[in-house]
Design an enzyme around this catalytic site. Structure first.
Site, PDB file in Angstrom:
ATOM      1  N   TYR A  56      -2.571 189.581 -10.097  1.00  0.00           N
ATOM      2  CA  TYR A  56      -1.806 188.652  -9.250  1.00  0.00           C
ATOM      3  C   TYR A  56      -1.868 189.109  -7.787  1.00  0.00           C
ATOM      4  O   TYR A  56      -1.340 190.167  -7.430  1.00  0.00           O
ATOM      5  CB  TYR A  56      -0.345 188.542  -9.708  1.00  0.00           C
ATOM      6  N   GLY A 205       5.797 173.457 -12.513  1.00  0.00           N
ATOM      7  CA  GLY A 205       6.658 172.639 -11.644  1.00  0.00           C
ATOM      8  C   GLY A 205       6.676 171.166 -12.043  1.00  0.00           C
ATOM      9  O   GLY A 205       7.519 170.408 -11.568  1.00  0.00           O
ATOM     10  N   LEU A 207       7.722 169.760 -14.626  1.00  0.00           N
ATOM     11  CA  LEU A 207       8.915 169.341 -15.375  1.00  0.00           C
ATOM     12  C   LEU A 207      10.212 169.479 -14.566  1.00  0.00           C
ATOM     13  O   LEU A 207      11.289 169.264 -15.098  1.00  0.00           O
ATOM     14  CB  LEU A 207       9.028 170.183 -16.667  1.00  0.00           C
ATOM     15  N   THR A 208      10.097 169.860 -13.295  1.00  0.00           N
ATOM     16  CA  THR A 208      11.315 170.158 -12.530  1.00  0.00           C
ATOM     17  C   THR A 208      12.024 168.917 -12.001  1.00  0.00           C
ATOM     18  O   THR A 208      13.171 168.998 -11.568  1.00  0.00           O
ATOM     19  CB  THR A 208      10.991 171.055 -11.318  1.00  0.00           C
TER      20      THR A 208
HETATM   21  N1  LIG Z   1      -0.426 185.452 -19.125  1.00  0.00           N
HETATM   22  C1  LIG Z   1      -1.004 184.477 -18.467  1.00  0.00           C
HETATM   23  O1  LIG Z   1      -2.182 184.162 -18.668  1.00  0.00           O
HETATM   24  C2  LIG Z   1      -0.203 183.742 -17.446  1.00  0.00           C
HETATM   25  C3  LIG Z   1      -0.706 182.544 -16.869  1.00  0.00           C
HETATM   26  C4  LIG Z   1       0.092 181.884 -15.942  1.00  0.00           C
HETATM   27  C5  LIG Z   1       1.342 182.383 -15.592  1.00  0.00           C
HETATM   28  N2  LIG Z   1       1.803 183.564 -16.140  1.00  0.00           N
HETATM   29  C6  LIG Z   1       3.137 184.112 -15.813  1.00  0.00           C
HETATM   30  O2  LIG Z   1       4.091 183.075 -16.002  1.00  0.00           O
HETATM   31  C7  LIG Z   1       4.865 182.893 -14.820  1.00  0.00           C
HETATM   32  C8  LIG Z   1       5.309 181.434 -14.711  1.00  0.00           C
HETATM   33  O3  LIG Z   1       4.216 180.524 -14.871  1.00  0.00           O
HETATM   34  P1  LIG Z   1       3.654 179.631 -13.671  1.00  0.00           P
HETATM   35  O4  LIG Z   1       3.895 180.324 -12.411  1.00  0.00           O
HETATM   36  O5  LIG Z   1       2.273 179.246 -14.034  1.00  0.00           O
HETATM   37  O6  LIG Z   1       4.470 178.267 -13.748  1.00  0.00           O
HETATM   38  P2  LIG Z   1       5.996 177.754 -13.922  1.00  0.00           P
HETATM   39  O7  LIG Z   1       6.916 178.882 -14.078  1.00  0.00           O
HETATM   40  O8  LIG Z   1       5.933 176.733 -14.981  1.00  0.00           O
HETATM   41  O9  LIG Z   1       6.240 177.002 -12.531  1.00  0.00           O
HETATM   42  C9  LIG Z   1       6.560 177.736 -11.397  1.00  0.00           C
HETATM   43  C10 LIG Z   1       6.654 176.821 -10.172  1.00  0.00           C
HETATM   44  O10 LIG Z   1       7.554 175.744 -10.400  1.00  0.00           O
HETATM   45  C11 LIG Z   1       8.345 175.501  -9.232  1.00  0.00           C
HETATM   46  N3  LIG Z   1       9.736 175.803  -9.602  1.00  0.00           N
HETATM   47  C12 LIG Z   1      10.225 176.887 -10.268  1.00  0.00           C
HETATM   48  N4  LIG Z   1      11.542 176.797 -10.463  1.00  0.00           N
HETATM   49  C13 LIG Z   1      11.922 175.609  -9.917  1.00  0.00           C
HETATM   50  C14 LIG Z   1      13.158 174.947  -9.818  1.00  0.00           C
HETATM   51  N5  LIG Z   1      14.271 175.460 -10.335  1.00  0.00           N
HETATM   52  N6  LIG Z   1      13.192 173.740  -9.179  1.00  0.00           N
HETATM   53  C15 LIG Z   1      12.067 173.194  -8.657  1.00  0.00           C
HETATM   54  N7  LIG Z   1      10.861 173.790  -8.727  1.00  0.00           N
HETATM   55  C16 LIG Z   1      10.781 174.980  -9.357  1.00  0.00           C
HETATM   56  C17 LIG Z   1       7.825 176.447  -8.141  1.00  0.00           C
HETATM   57  O11 LIG Z   1       6.752 175.852  -7.394  1.00  0.00           O
HETATM   58  P3  LIG Z   1       6.940 174.764  -6.250  1.00  0.00           P
HETATM   59  O12 LIG Z   1       8.278 175.004  -5.624  1.00  0.00           O
HETATM   60  O13 LIG Z   1       5.804 174.976  -5.319  1.00  0.00           O
HETATM   61  O14 LIG Z   1       6.833 173.440  -6.956  1.00  0.00           O
HETATM   62  C18 LIG Z   1       7.224 177.577  -8.976  1.00  0.00           C
HETATM   63  O15 LIG Z   1       6.230 178.264  -8.270  1.00  0.00           O
HETATM   64  C19 LIG Z   1       3.947 183.390 -13.682  1.00  0.00           C
HETATM   65  O16 LIG Z   1       4.653 183.755 -12.523  1.00  0.00           O
HETATM   66  C20 LIG Z   1       3.293 184.585 -14.356  1.00  0.00           C
HETATM   67  O17 LIG Z   1       4.163 185.710 -14.319  1.00  0.00           O
HETATM   68  C21 LIG Z   1       1.033 184.217 -17.075  1.00  0.00           C
END
Ligand SMILES: NC(=O)c1ccc[n+]([C@@H]2O[C@H](COP(=O)([O-])OP(=O)(O)OC[C@H]3O[C@@H](n4cnc5c(N)ncnc54)[C@H](OP(=O)(O)O)[C@@H]3O)[C@@H](O)[C@H]2O)c1
Length: 315
Positions: A56, A205, A207-208
């Site tokens: 990351y 994001g 589903l937010t």
């Molecule tokens: N193991 C793997 O292969 C893998 C792959 C992907 C992710 N991950 C891990 O999973 C974590 C989460 O997944 P992700 O980052 O892909 O997606 P996510 O958690 O589904 O979405 C995060 C994004 O949604 C928005 N958001 C979050 N909370 C919110 C709220 N309360 N209200 C409005 N918007 C909100 C923000 O972006 P905006 O404000 O820009 O909309 C945020 O950057 C990552 O940080 C990482 O640690 C692991």
């Protein structure tokens, strides 16, 4: 905050953790003070589980997270999960890669070391890297071993390489509109005592509730190529968001909180790690735990989201 055991270990982690891929150029939190304010808020609202990875921000996420936890004086009170890339899996690279993670995190131990994805082109023997990880547990460098993006067959074979330690988790994509985890990995986790760490629990994001078919993200970040925001797919997702809003209104909860709550309700093995770009988002996401929608509401979401078909064939 609600807490869940990590696999069969004695570590209790918050059911809502914090994903920190956001501390990177891929997502855009590149100012340390912003990252620290997100971590600080997470601690304040009861989150003790932090997910990062060597890749990351090419190490930036680990650096920001480690520095913030140290400055806040909470290292001993939290659980840090990081990951070694699937290319770093020769015995030598597991040892060297872990040393680099420790340096970037500024800590003497890692609570959960995960293999980020199964090795692809390099074909490292599974038992070579699993035994190297076990060796690190014996040395006190890591406390527990987990996997990420491993299908059941590979989880099984990786686990069978361990002789003195247990595997505690598999981290996989799981959200209301991408539910493949329910087919195999969740039933397996329930049967064998693994935790399922749900990544992208808010469908990046989608589903937010803040995005609509007429207001999609600007695609400045990693979502540029995401099928979730392709208009054909997002139109279907938006139908789920409307139900999330309706259910949330009854409880004074937001769509994000309802979407995360649904995952926690679906299986006790699940821990969610939503990413956040602001302290307000972390605080909101923490409010996904500690309450229950009715079974009828859970079922309504199960049915409507089950009809969504995200096609990755978008070009
Ligand atoms: N193991 C793997 O292969 C893998 C792959 C992907 C992710 N991950 C891990 O999973 C974590 C989460 O997944 P992700 O980052 O892909 O997606 P996510 O958690 O589904 O979405 C995060 C994004 O949604 C928005 N958001 C979050 N909370 C919110 C709220 N309360 N209200 C409005 N918007 C909100 C923000 O972006 P905006 O404000 O820009 O909309 C945020 O950057 C990552 O940080 C990482 O640690 C692991």
């Amino acid at each position: 905050m609600e807490f869940r055991y990590l696999g069969t270990s004695d570590i209790r982690v918050s059911a809502v953790g914090l994903g920190t891929w956001q501390f990177s150029d891929s997502w855009g939190v590149q100012e340390y003070e912003q990252a620290k304010s997100i971590v600080e808020k997470a601690i304040e609202v009861g989150i003790n589980f932090f997910d990062t990875a060597a890749v990351y921000g090419r190490g930036l996420s680990e650096q920001f997270l480690g520095k913030a936890l140290k400055e806040l004086g909470v290292r001993e009170d939290v659980v840090i999960a990081t990951k070694l890339p699937g290319e770093f899996l020769s015995r030598h690279d597991v040892l060297k890669g872990t040393k680099r993670c420790l340096e970037r995190l500024g800590t003497s131990y890692i609570d959960l070391m995960q293999v980020h994805w199964p090795p692809l082109w390099n074909n490292f023997p599974t038992c070579e890297y699993m035994r190297a990880l076990e060796e690190l547990v014996h040395q006190g460098v890591i406390r527990y071993i987990g996997l990420s993006d491993f299908p059941v067959e590979l989880v099984d074979s990786a686990w069978s390489c361990l002789s003195t330690e247990d595997l505690v988790s598999d981290q996989v994509r799981y959200n209301l509109v991408e539910r493949d985890a329910e087919k195999e990995i969740i039933p397996y986790a329930e049967a064998y005592g693994l935790s399922v760490i749900a990544w992208s629990p808010l469908a990046k994001g989608a589903l937010t509730g803040k995005y609509t078919p007429d207001n999609l993200p600007e695609f400045k970040d990693v979502r540029r190529g995401s099928a979730l925001f392709h208009p054909d797919n997002f139109r279907q997702i938006y139908g789920v968001v409307e139900v999330l809003k309706e259910i949330g209104d009854k409880y004074g909860k937001t769509p994000s909180q309802v979407a995360l709550n649904w995952l926690l309700r679906t299986s006790d093995t699940v821990i969610v790690i939503p990413g956040a770009k602001t302290p307000e988002q972390v605080e909101e996401n923490a409010g996904a735990a500690g309450w229950r929608m009715t079974f009828e509401e859970w079922l309504r979401l199960e049915e409507i989201s089950g009809r969504v078909l995200i096609s990755r064939v978008v070009w």
